[in-house]
Motif scaffolding. Structure first.
Motif, mmCIF file in Angstrom:
data_model
loop_
_atom_site.group_PDB
_atom_site.id
_atom_site.type_symbol
_atom_site.label_atom_id
_atom_site.label_comp_id
_atom_site.label_asym_id
_atom_site.label_seq_id
_atom_site.Cartn_x
_atom_site.Cartn_y
_atom_site.Cartn_z
ATOM 1 N N TYR A 217 11.226 1.579 4.923
ATOM 2 C CA TYR A 217 11.114 0.958 3.598
ATOM 3 C C TYR A 217 12.456 1.024 2.876
ATOM 4 O O TYR A 217 13.226 1.964 3.083
ATOM 5 C CB TYR A 217 10.048 1.675 2.771
ATOM 6 N N ASP B 173 11.878 -3.690 -0.246
ATOM 7 C CA ASP B 173 10.473 -3.565 -0.660
ATOM 8 C C ASP B 173 10.328 -3.477 -2.164
ATOM 9 O O ASP B 173 9.477 -4.120 -2.744
ATOM 10 C CB ASP B 173 9.865 -2.322 -0.016
ATOM 11 N N LEU C 167 6.259 1.790 -4.408
ATOM 12 C CA LEU C 167 6.368 1.776 -2.943
ATOM 13 C C LEU C 167 5.138 2.446 -2.336
ATOM 14 O O LEU C 167 4.570 1.949 -1.353
ATOM 15 C CB LEU C 167 7.652 2.485 -2.512
ATOM 16 N N LYS D 144 2.332 0.166 -2.358
ATOM 17 C CA LYS D 144 2.480 -0.845 -1.311
ATOM 18 C C LYS D 144 2.040 -0.277 0.033
ATOM 19 O O LYS D 144 1.331 -0.941 0.791
ATOM 20 C CB LYS D 144 3.945 -1.288 -1.254
#
Lengths: 176, 371, 163
Positions: free
Chosen positions: C97, C129, C149, C152
């Protein structure tokens, strides 16, 4: 401690053949102009003379004077032909406490100035930077290559006033 | 029969935990011995000088912030002094005092990072946490004054962006009182720690004549034994009014000019900065901090070289004006740029692990090396 | 973090979806590549130091890309550096990421116009991201970015994505 006029007298006395001028009209600091192909001799003298003892080079700056003929190409970008590039030396003496600014101008098409790297080590990276940014060639410099820009950057010097950015570098788009 | 050995080139960085950013070193080593070190810089070249030519004089100030991001206040300071000299304006007393206070607070904050990360490089984690705890207190003071934690744009040509708030003097006095004993804490934790001394004493010795010839300034030069401080030598602003000492390297645990000396000069300087802040806080006059800001900044033709004592050494701005509203050329003489050039000389003959110790001790900020 | 919030007593069997379990494991120990670029790196350091303590989110700096889960691009990416960043990204194992921290990494920041050596946004070389705005973002803003994050990651699935 000596003021720039006294230092100029000393240089003139020791190098009678050299053309040395002073621009004292500037508001803040006066600048002594010296021939670019004799700067090494003068620098050596300034460092070793017991009355001057300039043992430290504070700064060495390249400047594009942009005083040549300005034309525009078909895309409208400015191109400068002729004129000069200059290098400014700011010297200081740690024992006698005086300061002086020297200037050496060279022509823009074939710029060449004597290196002072073996007198003041500070000059090593500063000269590389001036080469990197303006393309000024320092004669007798042991390791003159780019320092800040990538080694494979094209033959252009970013701080020149007529610099034009390349469109791509290694496939990456450069402009916004 | 002598053992056959071969030279090897080892690449260190640009991604490396102790190169303090994006520096690449090319080490030529024979076994563990360093033959030569070639620094490759420019991985953070952000074209400051090109930007300065395209902006007007006040617009350049935020870009100076971003060069030496650990000492933003001081970068503002040097630049505005230069432009003020070109313009020939006098700034009010109160502005001068506030600038000095902010500059010295910034010096402490910067040295805290330098000392903390130096400990971190050599395996001491705790001092880093302690110093960052105290650094936050300085950042809070800055934030209360100008709204930013790291990049301030606080000093303007002829004045300041904001006056200090009414509580500032009391809070700063409290901080000085709070932080003074903590310097002793750093000494107990790190400075006189046996392991730390073993790693740093007699390592990377820089003799005085070489230091001057290489153009070293600031703590790095003082550690080699010369009491050279621009605040005393060539006083700018109002530094001639304060009483403070210049700590120099004395070779307490090793040789003069070794890594430990360079480190310890910084610790001692924090104490001197506290002294300056105390005196300035007592003398600060009343006044309007924006009264001297010129409406139009258009300096006459000419050039000026101003230098100030940045936490890392001599920060010089060479400004050429062509009489318009934006500078014709701004060249920055960055102390870290000059200090880094000595690295190859210092590392020769030492071991690979000493490179980290030497690099940390000269305290570079890559944003300023590359500009 | 959602999965273990309901405290269980007698039973020694926990029933959960594999997706949830794996996502939970991934999002609560994001090891970042210890890698600072410019000014934002100082704020990132401040975030992991005593006052803010990044560690409470399970974020720990690892110094090699081969053991890292995320990179925080903390600062200006120059053209010279961009190629190295790409290589670092390629050296990281999946899943990986990227958090782009600060205006410079997002879009070039204050250097967007005259920066002849600045890459105008790290997303020109690697996929990003989460973008964290600010110049520099406060540590709290970086935390917000990290929480985004995590959100996500929580919604990811092992199933092959249908186009």
């Amino acid at each position: 401690m000596k003021n720039p006029e006294e230092i100029l007298e000393l240089i003139k006395f020791n190098f009678p053949d050299l053309e040395v001028t002073i621009d004292a009209s500037l508001p803040v600091e006066s600048i002594i102009s010296i021939d670019p192909l004799n700067i090494h001799l003068v620098a050596q003298f300034l460092k070793t003379n017991p009355e001057l003892m300039f043992d430290s080079l504070m700064s060495l700056s390249g400047v594009d004077d942009a005083n040549g003929e300005k034309t525009k190409d078909e895309e409208g970008t400015e191109i400068i032909t002729g004129g000069t590039l200059s290098v400014y030396y700011h010297l200081h003496s740690t024992s006698l406490k005086h300061k002086i600014t020297l200037k050496a101008s060279t022509n823009r098409e074939k710029p060449g100035i004597e290196s002072v790297e073996n007198i003041w080590k500070t000059a090593d990276w500063h000269e590389r930077e001036a080469y990197d940014m303006f393309g000024i060639i320092f004669l007798n410099h042991p390791d003159l290559r780019r320092i800040l820009m990538p080694y494979d950057w094209d033959e252009s010097y970013p701080l020149r006033k007529d610099y034009k950015n390349p469109e791509f570098y290694h496939g990456m788009k450069v402009p916004y | 029969m002598a053992l056959k050995t071969e030279e090897m080139v080892l690449n260190m960085g640009p991604q490396h935990p102790s190169t303090h950013g994006v520096l690449r070193l090319e080490l030529e080593i024979e076994g563990e011995l360093i033959k030569n070190v070639k620094p490759h810089i420019g991985y953070l070249h952000r074209c400051f000088e090109k930007h300065a030519e395209a902006m007007t004089y006040p617009q350049v100030i935020p870009y100076t912030d971003r060069m030496d991001y650990l000492a933003s206040m001081y970068n503002n300071f040097g630049y505005v002094l230069g432009v003020e000299k070109l313009l020939g304006i006098e700034v009010p007393e109160r502005v001068q005092y506030i600038r000095v206070i902010m500059g010295e607070l910034q010096r402490i904050a910067s040295h805290q990072v330098a000392i903390g990360t130096y400990g971190l490089d050599l395996g001491a984690f705790t001092p880093f946490l302690y110093l960052f705890r105290d650094r936050e207190k300085i950042l809070t003071l800055f934030e209360e004054t100008c709204g930013a934690r790291l990049l301030y744009n606080y000093m303007w040509v002829g004045g300041l962006s904001h006056d200090i708030h009414p509580d500032f003097i009391r809070k700063t006095k409290e901080f000085v009182k709070y932080f003074r004993p903590n310097i002793q804490e750093v000494n107990n934790l790190l400075t006189f720690n046996k392991i730390f001394i073993e790693r740093t004493a007699n390592v990377g010795i820089l003799p005085l004549d070489a230091a001057i010839n290489f153009g070293m300034t600031g703590p790095n030069l003082r550690a080699s034994g010369l009491a050279f401080d621009i605040r005393k030598e060539d006083p700018y602003s109002i530094y001639d009014r304060f009483d403070f000492d210049i700590p120099v390297g004395e070779g307490t645990v090793g040789t003069v000019g070794d890594c430990w000396d360079r480190y310890y000069v910084r610790v001692l300087e924090m104490e001197q900065s506290l002294r300056i802040i105390e005196q300035a806080l007592d003398q600060i006059p009343e006044g309007d901090v924006q009264s001297a800001i010129p409406k139009r900044i258009k300096p006459p033709k000419g050039s000026v070289y101003t230098r100030v004592e940045n936490p890392r050494g001599e920060l010089g701005y060479f400004i050429i004006s062509d009489g318009s509203t934006s500078p014709f050329r701004v060249k920055v003489r960055a102390p870290s740029f000059v200090s880094l050039s000595v690295l190859g000389e210092l590392c020769k003959g030492h071991l690979v692990s000493d490179v980290v110790a030497i690099l940390g001790s000269i305290d570079i900020v890559l944003g300023e090396v590359d500009r | 973090m959602g999965l273990l919030d309901k405290q269980f007593s007698d039973s020694n069997i926990v029933v959960a979806k594999v997706d949830d379990l794996i996502n939970w494991a991934r999002l609560s120990s994001i090891w970042q590549l210890g890698f600072g670029l410019a000014c934002c790196a100082i704020e990132m350091m401040a975030a992991s130091a005593s006052n803010y303590d990044f560690d409470r989110f399970g974020v720990m700096p690892r110094n090699t890309p081969r053991q890292a889960d995320a990179i925080i691009i903390s600062g200006t990416v120059t053209l010279k550096m961009a190629l190295r960043i790409k290589r670092l990204y390629e050296q990281m194992p999946d899943p990986k990421y990227i958090i782009s921290m600060g205006s410079c990494a997002n879009c070039g920041g204050p250097y967007w116009d005259h920066g002849y050596h600045v890459l105008k946004g790290v997303d020109r070389v690697i996929p990003v991201d989460v973008y964290v705005p600010g110049c520099p973002p406060r540590p709290e803003a970086l935390f917000e970015g990290l929480l985004k994050l995590q959100e996500k990651i929580r919604n990811e699935s092992l199933r092959k994505k249908s186009a």
